[in-house]
Scaffold this motif. Structure first.
Motif, PDB file in Angstrom:
ATOM      1  N   ASN A 142       4.300  78.805 -25.264  1.00 33.23           N
ATOM      2  CA  ASN A 142       4.448  77.616 -24.425  1.00 33.23           C
ATOM      3  C   ASN A 142       3.359  77.566 -23.357  1.00 33.23           C
ATOM      4  O   ASN A 142       2.992  78.585 -22.778  1.00 33.23           O
ATOM      5  N   SER A 143       2.849  76.392 -23.124  1.00 32.07           N
ATOM      6  CA  SER A 143       1.804  76.091 -22.133  1.00 32.07           C
ATOM      7  C   SER A 143       0.404  76.450 -22.616  1.00 32.07           C
ATOM      8  O   SER A 143      -0.574  76.131 -21.927  1.00 32.07           O
ATOM      9  N   SER A 144       0.276  77.072 -23.770  1.00 34.30           N
ATOM     10  CA  SER A 144      -1.061  77.347 -24.290  1.00 34.30           C
ATOM     11  C   SER A 144      -1.743  76.041 -24.661  1.00 34.30           C
ATOM     12  O   SER A 144      -1.134  75.159 -25.274  1.00 34.30           O
ATOM     13  N   ASP A 162      -3.203  85.836 -26.979  1.00 32.81           N
ATOM     14  CA  ASP A 162      -2.281  86.803 -26.385  1.00 32.81           C
ATOM     15  C   ASP A 162      -0.872  86.217 -26.326  1.00 32.81           C
ATOM     16  O   ASP A 162      -0.674  85.086 -25.861  1.00 32.81           O
ATOM     17  N   GLY A 163       0.083  86.987 -26.791  1.00 32.23           N
ATOM     18  CA  GLY A 163       1.473  86.568 -26.752  1.00 32.23           C
ATOM     19  C   GLY A 163       1.958  85.877 -28.005  1.00 32.23           C
ATOM     20  O   GLY A 163       3.166  85.677 -28.178  1.00 32.23           O
ATOM     21  N   SER A 164       1.053  85.477 -28.896  1.00 32.21           N
ATOM     22  CA  SER A 164       1.474  84.808 -30.119  1.00 32.21           C
ATOM     23  C   SER A 164       2.222  85.780 -31.033  1.00 32.21           C
ATOM     24  O   SER A 164       1.788  86.914 -31.246  1.00 32.21           O
ATOM     25  N   THR A 165       3.353  85.324 -31.565  1.00 33.28           N
ATOM     26  CA  THR A 165       4.133  86.142 -32.496  1.00 33.28           C
ATOM     27  C   THR A 165       3.917  85.691 -33.937  1.00 33.28           C
ATOM     28  O   THR A 165       4.657  86.097 -34.823  1.00 33.28           O
ATOM     29  N   PRO A 190       3.173  66.673 -34.036  1.00 32.52           N
ATOM     30  CA  PRO A 190       1.733  66.513 -34.255  1.00 32.52           C
ATOM     31  C   PRO A 190       0.913  66.377 -32.989  1.00 32.52           C
ATOM     32  O   PRO A 190      -0.301  66.612 -33.015  1.00 32.52           O
ATOM     33  N   ASN A 191       1.541  66.002 -31.880  1.00 30.87           N
ATOM     34  CA  ASN A 191       0.821  65.912 -30.606  1.00 30.87           C
ATOM     35  C   ASN A 191       0.803  67.237 -29.855  1.00 30.87           C
ATOM     36  O   ASN A 191       0.309  67.313 -28.725  1.00 30.87           O
ATOM     37  N   ASN A 192       1.387  68.280 -30.475  1.00 34.97           N
ATOM     38  CA  ASN A 192       1.340  69.645 -29.921  1.00 34.97           C
ATOM     39  C   ASN A 192       1.906  69.715 -28.505  1.00 34.97           C
ATOM     40  O   ASN A 192       1.319  70.326 -27.607  1.00 34.97           O
ATOM     41  N   ILE A 193       3.076  69.090 -28.321  1.00 37.08           N
ATOM     42  CA  ILE A 193       3.720  69.085 -27.009  1.00 37.08           C
ATOM     43  C   ILE A 193       4.370  70.439 -26.757  1.00 37.08           C
ATOM     44  O   ILE A 193       5.221  70.888 -27.532  1.00 37.08           O
ATOM     45  N   SER A 194       3.972  71.094 -25.698  1.00 33.21           N
ATOM     46  CA  SER A 194       4.482  72.426 -25.381  1.00 33.21           C
ATOM     47  C   SER A 194       6.000  72.424 -25.263  1.00 33.21           C
ATOM     48  O   SER A 194       6.594  71.472 -24.728  1.00 33.21           O
ATOM     49  N   THR A 195       6.633  73.464 -25.778  1.00 36.63           N
ATOM     50  CA  THR A 195       8.074  73.745 -25.784  1.00 36.63           C
ATOM     51  C   THR A 195       8.830  72.980 -26.874  1.00 36.63           C
ATOM     52  O   THR A 195      10.003  73.255 -27.102  1.00 36.63           O
TER      53      THR A 195
END
Length: 258
Positions: A142-144, A162-165, A190-195
């Motif tokens: 989130n927030s990337s 960093d932090g990606s699982t 598709p708009n890659n909205i965080s969370t």
């Protein structure tokens, strides 16, 4: 000069309103169902028993001679460990719970299928294909600024992932796992909205009745058939719904008869 009485005015107004309502009804009747308006010619249909089910059936359909034709028999697939939730796709906004990052739910609704991926140098498919290396990750942080995108460490830098699982070569990074050996990108969010949920795929399963973190999984022979069948010229789409919701949407969305 004619004088318009209040009675004539009222009559004329009612006639105009009636004509307008009839025109609206006529336009509504002529309106295309959702899938036909999207010019979808291939449809991957996933139907579960209810919103909480972790398994479902998948069947392929093709639009021929003005109607949906089943391509083959339905087969079992696995869903998220918490069932289904509405996702962000091609369907109108819906009432109910929408997927968020880490909730363990697969995505319900209609989505584009635009690309494929895997461990092998190439795949038997007409769809765009990307061979994954040990440097590829899907960003679920989130927030990337790279949220919900498959990226190459060689291009974005190690710090960016960093932090990606979600390493895309799970055989290298996740003790030999083969579930991403062959897969299809489901264009959720598709708009890659965080969370709002990331890295949603169709991929190989660990086994029957083993739920996913939020994807749709299947056995390898069925994945091979699906990859070979998909044709980007036919605007292939993925649809997932619980059975009761499917029946509600069937007419307005132009869904196949099951």
């Amino acid at each position: 000069m004619a004088i318009l009485t209040s009675r004539n005015f009222l009559t004329g107004t009612l006639m105009a309103l009636t004509a307008l309502l009839n025109a609206c009804a006529s336009n509504s009747e002529r309106a295309q169902p959702l899938l036909q308006s999207l010019e979808t010619k291939q449809l991957v249909v996933v139907v579960s028993d209810d919103w909480d089910a972790t398994t479902a059936s998948l069947q392929k359909f093709e639009w021929q001679d003005g109607k949906w034709q089943a391509v083959d028999s339905a087969y079992p697939v696995n869903l998220g460990r918490k069932g289904l939730a509405w996702g962000l796709g091609l369907h109108p906004a819906q009432q109910g719970y929408y997927k968020v990052e880490g909730d363990g739910k697969a995505t319900a609704g209609i989505f584009d299928l635009s690309s494929t991926f895997g461990y092998l140098p190439e795949a038997q498919t007409q769809m765009p294909y990307q061979a994954m290396s040990g440097n590829h990750y899907c960003m679920d942080v989130n927030s990337s600024p790279l949220y919900n995108q498959i990226v190459d460490v060689a291009k974005v830098g190690k710090a960016a992932v960093d932090g990606s699982t979600e390493p895309m070569r799970r055989d290298i990074h996740k003790e030999g796992q083969t579930i991403y050996k062959k897969g299809i990108v489901l264009d959720h969010n598709p708009n890659n909205i965080s969370t709002k949920g990331s890295c949603i795929f169709l991929h190989l399963w660990f086994g029957p009745d083993v739920p996913t973190a939020g994807c749709t999984s299947m056995e390898e022979p069925q994945m091979d058939k699906l990859l070979a069948w998909l044709d980007p010229q036919k605007n292939p789409r993925y649809l997932a719904l619980p059975k009761a919701e499917y029946e509600k949407k069937q007419q307005n969305w132009g869904l196949p008869a099951l």
